[in-house]
Each structure stands twice: as structure tokens, then as C-alpha cells.
Design an enzyme around this catalytic site. Structure first.
Site, PDB file in Angstrom:
ATOM      1  CG  HIS A  60      -5.227  44.689  -1.649  1.00  0.00           C
ATOM      2  ND1 HIS A  60      -4.813  44.254  -0.417  1.00  0.00           N
ATOM      3  CD2 HIS A  60      -5.743  45.920  -1.432  1.00  0.00           C
ATOM      4  CE1 HIS A  60      -5.060  45.179   0.495  1.00  0.00           C
ATOM      5  NE2 HIS A  60      -5.612  46.206  -0.110  1.00  0.00           N
ATOM      6  CG  HIS A  62      -8.291  50.448  -1.810  1.00  0.00           C
ATOM      7  ND1 HIS A  62      -9.046  50.176  -0.699  1.00  0.00           N
ATOM      8  CD2 HIS A  62      -7.094  49.843  -1.598  1.00  0.00           C
ATOM      9  CE1 HIS A  62      -8.332  49.442   0.161  1.00  0.00           C
ATOM     10  NE2 HIS A  62      -7.138  49.225  -0.368  1.00  0.00           N
ATOM     11  NE  ARG A  64      -9.446  55.486  -2.810  1.00  0.00           N
ATOM     12  CZ  ARG A  64      -8.877  54.901  -1.762  1.00  0.00           C
ATOM     13  NH1 ARG A  64      -9.571  54.134  -0.938  1.00  0.00           N
ATOM     14  NH2 ARG A  64      -7.597  55.088  -1.536  1.00  0.00           N
ATOM     15  CG  ASN A  94     -11.371  50.944   1.821  1.00  0.00           C
ATOM     16  OD1 ASN A  94     -11.406  50.498   0.680  1.00  0.00           O
ATOM     17  ND2 ASN A  94     -10.326  51.575   2.300  1.00  0.00           N
ATOM     18  CG  ASP A 151      -7.483  46.616   2.852  1.00  0.00           C
ATOM     19  OD1 ASP A 151      -6.516  46.013   3.328  1.00  0.00           O
ATOM     20  OD2 ASP A 151      -7.371  47.643   2.174  1.00  0.00           O
ATOM     21  CG  HIS A 178      -5.469  46.219   7.091  1.00  0.00           C
ATOM     22  ND1 HIS A 178      -5.053  47.056   6.086  1.00  0.00           N
ATOM     23  CD2 HIS A 178      -5.112  46.825   8.239  1.00  0.00           C
ATOM     24  CE1 HIS A 178      -4.477  48.118   6.611  1.00  0.00           C
ATOM     25  NE2 HIS A 178      -4.494  48.013   7.920  1.00  0.00           N
ATOM     26  CG  ASN A 277      -1.617  51.355   7.292  1.00  0.00           C
ATOM     27  OD1 ASN A 277      -0.651  50.795   7.785  1.00  0.00           O
ATOM     28  ND2 ASN A 277      -2.818  51.363   7.855  1.00  0.00           N
ATOM     29  CG  ASP A 304      -3.083  48.499  -0.598  1.00  0.00           C
ATOM     30  OD1 ASP A 304      -4.303  48.706  -0.752  1.00  0.00           O
ATOM     31  OD2 ASP A 304      -2.502  48.687   0.490  1.00  0.00           O
ATOM     32  CG  HIS A 308      -5.527  58.907  -1.312  1.00  0.00           C
ATOM     33  ND1 HIS A 308      -6.751  58.793  -0.703  1.00  0.00           N
ATOM     34  CD2 HIS A 308      -4.773  57.877  -0.844  1.00  0.00           C
ATOM     35  CE1 HIS A 308      -6.744  57.740   0.109  1.00  0.00           C
ATOM     36  NE2 HIS A 308      -5.562  57.158   0.028  1.00  0.00           N
TER      37      HIS A 308
HETATM   38  O1  DOR Z   1      -2.350  52.673   2.185  1.00  0.00           O
HETATM   39  C1  DOR Z   1      -3.483  52.240   2.299  1.00  0.00           C
HETATM   40  N1  DOR Z   1      -4.520  52.813   1.655  1.00  0.00           N
HETATM   41  N2  DOR Z   1      -3.685  51.205   3.084  1.00  0.00           N
HETATM   42  C2  DOR Z   1      -4.903  50.764   3.384  1.00  0.00           C
HETATM   43  O2  DOR Z   1      -5.003  49.824   4.121  1.00  0.00           O
HETATM   44  C3  DOR Z   1      -6.090  51.439   2.846  1.00  0.00           C
HETATM   45  C4  DOR Z   1      -5.782  52.176   1.623  1.00  0.00           C
HETATM   46  C5  DOR Z   1      -6.839  53.167   1.197  1.00  0.00           C
HETATM   47  O3  DOR Z   1      -8.021  52.821   1.178  1.00  0.00           O
HETATM   48  O4  DOR Z   1      -6.477  54.296   0.846  1.00  0.00           O
HETATM   49 ZN    ZN Z   2      -5.767  48.059   0.765  1.00  0.00          ZN
END
Ligand code: DOR
Ligand code: ZN
Length: 423
Positions: A60, A62, A64, A94, A151, A178, A277, A304, A308
Site C-alpha cells: 500500500h 502512493h 503520485r 489515485n 483507495d 478503504h 486518513n 500507506d 505531500h
Molecule cells: O492519508 C491518506 N493519504 N489516506 C488516503 O487514503 C489517501 C492518501 C493519499 O493519497 O494521500
Molecule cells: Zn492509501
């Protein structure tokens, strides 16, 4: 022979082996894992005092990429992965655009050819992650997806989710859910409780997660179809997963180190690097999640990893949710669970190396002859302080910043090649 790792403390849970041994690697494969190997090799690494596990698979993350590569891209995401001993990742869909078609899957797989870790794309459950029309799972599977998930966004229509579970199963893909009810969340930014009240910010009520987890397990049980519950964070969801599995629903689940290490007390700092989240919860939740991880109810530890940029995380209330985690997950798990005597190394290997691959249908996760030579070597006792500036990820939003962790990755091998060394 390419590489010989000598005298490491090898933990190969899938083959029920733990002890001092050597590992011989050639042409990207494990040739042998046994004590006292004498064959010559181009590179011999003395691993005395080091612990060796199959490369970690984080199911899991991300990355980007495509679309928001100022936060992370596939190349930098994999740099972060191997620095954390993670040799395989499954990337959430996503991105911009979202991964709901074969073309985007192919872009990811193509770009990942130049990356240091193995990258497995996860496709969307629904087109555009809109919760309305199912994606073509046979097409996603043929293009290289290993699972489907919306997700970040739950599938609100239970009938549609049920259809997705059946269709994904027949396409050979697990549905990862999710669990969240956005109407309950209604703009909340942290766990709803004493701390959110004192800070005067809108909370995310825990029942948002719990009612969705319950729904997912009930549907899976009724259909006799598998479901994977993403990032379990509450004691009630933990209990629901426990009951579901006990009573025969095909439910697997994951959590992340921050859910068994940190509570919403951290939010008092009004620092968005502690916002994700689902959110950090309470001490009772940490206790329940810890129990679930240590007794094997939870199947996988994931990160996860959600990068950012600093400017996006600057405003406590307006910042997007998410924390990076690839470079701290093993060390955090060792610190919180192993060094406190709560968990065995074999269990950690099941949670981080064996089970994620089993759920996604990926080879590896053990040192049997002919298996992929993906290997993580670490110093179980080395202490270090998490310095965001030293992370390999493009983003620095770690909720473990400044913490002293015990356990440090020293070498990572992917496909029989040394891709990371801590010098
Ligand atoms: O904290 C999170 N960030 N939870 C998520 O479900 C999505 C993720 C994100 O893509 O930044
Ligand atoms: Zn996630």
C-alpha cells in the site's frame, strides 16, 4: 556465482527456518540458503551480526506518478523503498489520471523498469474512482495489475461493491477496501475525541471506519468472496476483522506502523505531518491494533506511503492527509514491537514479506531454491534518529521525525543486485 552472504541470522518464516546461515545468489535467483556454503562468488559479504529477511513487500503505497511527480515519482519512490529494505511495492491508483485503464498501467510498468524496486500497480475498482461504473478487471489484470482499490475513496454502493468482489475474484484480483463513510467524516480532519475538542477542530468519528469495515465483512461473508481491509486503525474495526475471520469470511487486513505507535495526542503540535486518513486514534486503539498485529489477526504491515510537498503540508487544517513511511516501517516495527518483546521476527517476516505477496499473488517472500533474490539485510540493534532531510523520498512528511528507532537497513538486494547500501 554472483553473491554470497555469509553468516547472517536468517529469518525465513515461509520455510520455517531461523538461524545463522549463508545465502548464495546467482542470476537473480536464490541458489541455496544453508550454513557453511563454500562455493566461490564474485562478491562475498560478511553478514556476521546482521539479520537477513526476504525483501519486504509493501502492498500500500502512493507514488503520485503519473500526474503529481513534484510529491514523488516511481524512481524516487523506489529509492525510498530500497532504503527501507522494501524490494516490492503495490501502488495505489489515485494518481492523475487514475489507474482505471490498461494504458496507465502500462505507463507505470514501463517507467518502473528503470526503478530499483519491483513495482506492482493496483487498478481502480470503479472508473475515475467515482463509485459508479466498474472497471474492466480482465483488462487491468492482463495489463499487470495485482489488485483493485478505490483507495482514498470508498465504494458507497454496496451492490456495486458486491459485484466488484465477484468480478475481481474471477479476474484473479483482490479487492482492497478503504473503509470510510464520507457522510460521517463531513469535513473532519483528525480523530474525533478529547484532543479534537480541545483544539477546536472538526473530528472524523471512528464509526466512519467501523460501519464500513462491518459492511465489507458482511458482504464478503455472504458472497464467500475475499476482501482485503486497508489500514485498520480502530479497536472496533480490529474486533470486526477478528470476528469475521473467525466465522469464516475471507477477510484479510493490513495496518501501518503509525497506528500501533502514535495517538492523536501528537495532533496537539498542530503539525499536518501527523495528519493522515484514517487518522491517529487513541491509546485503546493502539493497544487493540498491537494485539491484532502480534497475534496474527492482521495479515500485513504496510506504510500507506503518501508523499505531500512541504508547502502542501504547511497549513495544519488545510493540508492534505498522508505521511511517508517506506524508510521507517521496518525500524518502527522492530522498535515498537520486537524490541519490546511483543512479537517474533518470524511474525514480522510473515507480516511484511510473506503475506502481502500471498494476497497479491506475487512470487518470493522466502529463500527457497530458485526464488527471486530479493533480500533485506539489517542491523537489529543499530539506533538512529529519523531526520526528514535525510529521506530519499521527494517528500519529507514523516510522522516519526525526531524519533529514535532501533534497527537499521544495511543492504537491499533486488533481482540479485545490490541496490542499496548504508555506509
Ligand atoms: O492519508 C491518506 N493519504 N489516506 C488516503 O487514503 C489517501 C492518501 C493519499 O493519497 O494521500
Ligand atoms: Zn492509501
Amino acid at each position: 556465482m554472483d553473491i554470497l552472504l555469509k553468516n547472517g541470522y536468517v529469518v525465513d518464516a515461509a520455510n520455517d527456518f531461523e538461524g545463522v546461515a549463508d545465502i548464495l545468489v546467482d542470476k537473480g535467483r536464490i541458489v541455496k540458503c544453508a550454513p557453511g556454503i563454500t562455493e566461490p562468488a564474485d562478491k562475498v559479504v560478511d553478514c556476521t551480526g546482521k539479520t537477513i529477511i526476504p525483501g519486504i513487500c509493501d502492498m500500500h503505497v502512493h507514488f503520485r506518478d503519473p500526474g503529481q511527480t513534484h510529491k514523488e515519482d516511481i524512481i524516487t519512490g523506489c529509492e525510498a523503498a530500497v532504503a527501507g529494505g522494501v524490494t516490492a511495492v503495490a501502488c495505489m491508483p489515485n494518481t492523475v489520471p487514475v489507474v482505471d485503464n490498461a494504458e496507465t498501467v502500462k505507463y507505470i510498468i514501463e517507467k518502473a523498469k528503470g526503478a530499483k524496486a519491483r513495482v506492482y500497480p493496483i487498478g481502480c475498482i470503479t472508473k475515475g474512482q467515482n463509485g459508479e461504473e466498474l472497471c474492466n478487471y480482465n483488462e487491468l489484470k492482463a495489463a499487470g495489475c495485482v489488485a483493485v482499490s478505490d483507495d482514498g475513496k470508498p465504494v458507497l454502493n454496496a451492490r456495486l461493491l458486491a459485484r466488484a468482489m465477484v468480478k475481481a475474484h474471477y479476474a484473479g484480483l483482490r479487492v482492497i477496501s478503504h473503509c470510510e463513510d464520507p457522510q460521517v467524516i463531513a469535513g473532519g480532519i483528525m480523530n474525533s475525541g478529547e484532543v479534537s475538542k480541545e483544539l477546536g477542530v472538526k473530528g472524523m468519528h471512528r464509526i466512519s471506519e467501523d460501519i464500513s469495515t462491518a459492511r465489507e465483512i458482511v458482504i464478503a461473508g455472504d458472497l464467500e468472496m475475499p476482501i482485503h481491509i486497508a489500514h485498520v486503525s480502530t479497536s472496533t474495526s480490529m474486533l470486526l476483522v477478528r470476528l469475521g475471520a473467525r466465522y469464516g469470511a475471507m477477510v484479510t487486513s493490513e495496518t501501518a506502523p503509525h497506528y500501533f505507535m502514535l495517538t492523536d495526542e501528537k495532533l496537539r503540535l498542530r503539525d499536518a505531518d501527523y495528519r493522515m486518513n484514517p487518522p491517529l486514534r487513541t491509546e485503546d486503539d493502539v493497544t487493540a491494533i498491537t494485539e491484532g498485529v502480534c497475534d496474527g489477526t492482521i495479515d500485513c504491515i504496510v506504510t500507506d506511503h503518501a508523499p505531500h510537498a512541504p508547502e502542501e503540508k504547511a497549513d495544519f487544517e488545510k493540508a492534505p492527509n498522508g505521511v511517508v513511511g517506506l524508510e521507517t516501517s521496518l525500524a518502527a516495527t522492530l522498535t515498537a514491537l520486537y524490541h519490546r518483546g511483543k512479537i517474533t521476527l518470524k511474525r514480522i517476516v510473515r507480516l511484511m514479506c510473506v503475506n502481502p505477496r500471498k494476497i497479491l499473488g506475487i512470487a518470493g517472500g522466502n529463500f527457497g531454491e530458485g526464488e527471486p533474490a530479493d533480500i533485506t539485510v539489517f542491523d537489529i540493534n543499530e539506533e538512529w534518529i529519523v531526520d526528514p532531510e535525510k529521506l530519499h523520498s521527494k517528500s519529507k512528511n514523516t510522522c516519526f521525525k525526531g524519533m529514535k528507532l532501533k534497527g537499521r537497513v544495511k543492504m537491499t538486494i533486488v533481482d540479485g543486485k545490490i541496490v542499496y547500501e548504508d555506509k
